[in-house]
Motif scaffolding. Structure first.
Motif, PDB file in Angstrom:
ATOM      1  N   ALA A  30       0.882  -1.132  -0.117  1.00 49.59           N
ATOM      2  CA  ALA A  30      -0.070   0.054   0.062  1.00 49.59           C
ATOM      3  C   ALA A  30       0.927   1.066  -0.014  1.00 49.59           C
ATOM      4  CB  ALA A  30      -0.930   0.068   1.345  1.00 49.59           C
ATOM      5  N   VAL A  31       1.988   1.160   0.621  1.00 51.85           N
ATOM      6  CA  VAL A  31       2.880   2.643   0.908  1.00 51.85           C
ATOM      7  C   VAL A  31       3.565   2.479  -0.148  1.00 51.85           C
ATOM      8  CG1 VAL A  31       4.605   3.232   2.288  1.00 51.85           C
ATOM      9  CG2 VAL A  31       2.679   2.553   3.316  1.00 51.85           C
ATOM     10  N   ALA A  32       4.522   1.512  -0.809  1.00 51.14           N
ATOM     11  CA  ALA A  32       5.494   1.595  -1.749  1.00 51.14           C
ATOM     12  C   ALA A  32       5.041   1.051  -3.293  1.00 51.14           C
ATOM     13  CB  ALA A  32       6.699   0.803  -1.440  1.00 51.14           C
ATOM     14  N   GLY A  33       3.926   0.254  -3.214  1.00 48.79           N
ATOM     15  CA  GLY A  33       3.385  -0.271  -4.589  1.00 48.79           C
ATOM     16  C   GLY A  33       4.161  -1.437  -4.729  1.00 48.79           C
ATOM     17  N   GLY A  34       3.994  -2.354  -5.875  1.00 49.67           N
ATOM     18  CA  GLY A  34       4.723  -3.556  -6.157  1.00 49.67           C
ATOM     19  C   GLY A  34       3.692  -4.716  -6.183  1.00 49.67           C
ATOM     20  N   GLU A  35       4.194  -5.953  -6.297  1.00 49.62           N
ATOM     21  CA  GLU A  35       3.465  -6.921  -6.466  1.00 49.62           C
ATOM     22  C   GLU A  35       3.186  -7.637  -5.003  1.00 49.62           C
ATOM     23  OE1 GLU A  35       3.415 -11.464  -8.501  1.00 49.62           O
ATOM     24  OE2 GLU A  35       4.566  -9.867  -9.588  1.00 49.62           O
ATOM     25  N   TYR A  36       2.024  -8.111  -4.527  1.00 46.88           N
ATOM     26  CA  TYR A  36       1.871  -8.483  -3.205  1.00 46.88           C
ATOM     27  C   TYR A  36       2.483  -9.940  -3.025  1.00 46.88           C
ATOM     28  CZ  TYR A  36      -0.457 -10.111   1.147  1.00 46.88           C
ATOM     29  OH  TYR A  36      -0.431 -10.718   2.435  1.00 46.88           O
ATOM     30  N   THR A  37       2.680 -10.719  -3.824  1.00 46.47           N
ATOM     31  CA  THR A  37       3.094 -11.916  -3.432  1.00 46.47           C
ATOM     32  C   THR A  37       4.634 -11.972  -3.431  1.00 46.47           C
ATOM     33  OG1 THR A  37       3.131 -12.638  -6.007  1.00 46.47           O
ATOM     34  CG2 THR A  37       1.157 -13.399  -4.574  1.00 46.47           C
ATOM     35  N   THR A  38       5.303 -11.342  -4.409  1.00 45.36           N
ATOM     36  CA  THR A  38       6.725 -11.143  -4.170  1.00 45.36           C
ATOM     37  C   THR A  38       7.162 -10.168  -2.868  1.00 45.36           C
ATOM     38  OG1 THR A  38       7.019 -10.729  -6.634  1.00 45.36           O
ATOM     39  CG2 THR A  38       8.690 -10.100  -5.339  1.00 45.36           C
ATOM     40  N   ARG A  39       6.275  -9.282  -2.377  1.00 42.07           N
ATOM     41  CA  ARG A  39       6.539  -8.606  -0.927  1.00 42.07           C
ATOM     42  C   ARG A  39       6.691  -9.755   0.068  1.00 42.07           C
ATOM     43  NH1 ARG A  39       7.013  -2.832  -2.147  1.00 42.07           N
ATOM     44  NH2 ARG A  39       8.028  -2.832  -4.152  1.00 42.07           N
ATOM     45  N   LEU A  40       5.700 -10.293  -0.097  1.00 40.93           N
ATOM     46  CA  LEU A  40       5.078 -11.416   0.759  1.00 40.93           C
ATOM     47  C   LEU A  40       6.220 -12.433   1.112  1.00 40.93           C
ATOM     48  CD1 LEU A  40       3.000 -12.495   2.962  1.00 40.93           C
ATOM     49  CD2 LEU A  40       2.151 -13.781   1.132  1.00 40.93           C
ATOM     50  N   GLY A  41       6.605 -12.889   0.008  1.00 44.26           N
ATOM     51  CA  GLY A  41       7.810 -13.861   0.025  1.00 44.26           C
ATOM     52  C   GLY A  41       8.963 -13.285   0.637  1.00 44.26           C
ATOM     53  N   ILE A  42       9.419 -12.172   0.262  1.00 43.77           N
ATOM     54  CA  ILE A  42      10.487 -11.428   0.878  1.00 43.77           C
ATOM     55  C   ILE A  42      10.341 -11.465   2.244  1.00 43.77           C
ATOM     56  CG2 ILE A  42      11.940  -9.359   0.804  1.00 43.77           C
ATOM     57  CD1 ILE A  42      11.259  -9.225  -2.111  1.00 43.77           C
TER      58      ILE A  42
END
Length: 108
Positions: A30-42
């Protein structure tokens, strides 16, 4: 019976960590944008690694060695306390490592 309690504890820790990481990844997107699944994995990999390293309060024990020696306090016991069944190795194997594996699978 101890095995069942340990597995229940591991499942509870895994679910709590997963929910907290999912919320944190949602805020990150929500803050930085991007793909949710990639951010969740990291985020899962980071939290799994941190749990693997600090799951048994080893880091806090290492930090207190000097002050305890200065004040002449006895060494801390190595057994799990507070009703916990899992040791640091158990937390790494049953909570930290599965979080890391799920995180790696989500990044691909």
């Amino acid at each position: 019976m101890t095995i069942v309690r340990g597995l229940r504890e591991a499942l509870l820790l895994f679910v709590i960590a997963g929910v907290l990481v999912a919320v944190a990844a949602g805020i990150w997107v929500a803050v930085a944008g991007g793909e949710y699944t990639t951010r969740l994995g990291i985020a899962l990999i980071v939290v799994g690694g941190l749990l693997g390293v600090t799951g048994d309060l080893t880091m806090s024990r290492i930090g207190m060695l000097g002050p305890r020696a200065i004040f002449g306090a006895a060494a801390e016991r190595e057994t799990a306390g507070g009703g916990r069944v899992l040791t640091g190795v158990g937390i790494f194997l049953f909570v930290g490592l599965p979080l890391i594996v799920v995180g790696v699978l989500l990044i691909d």
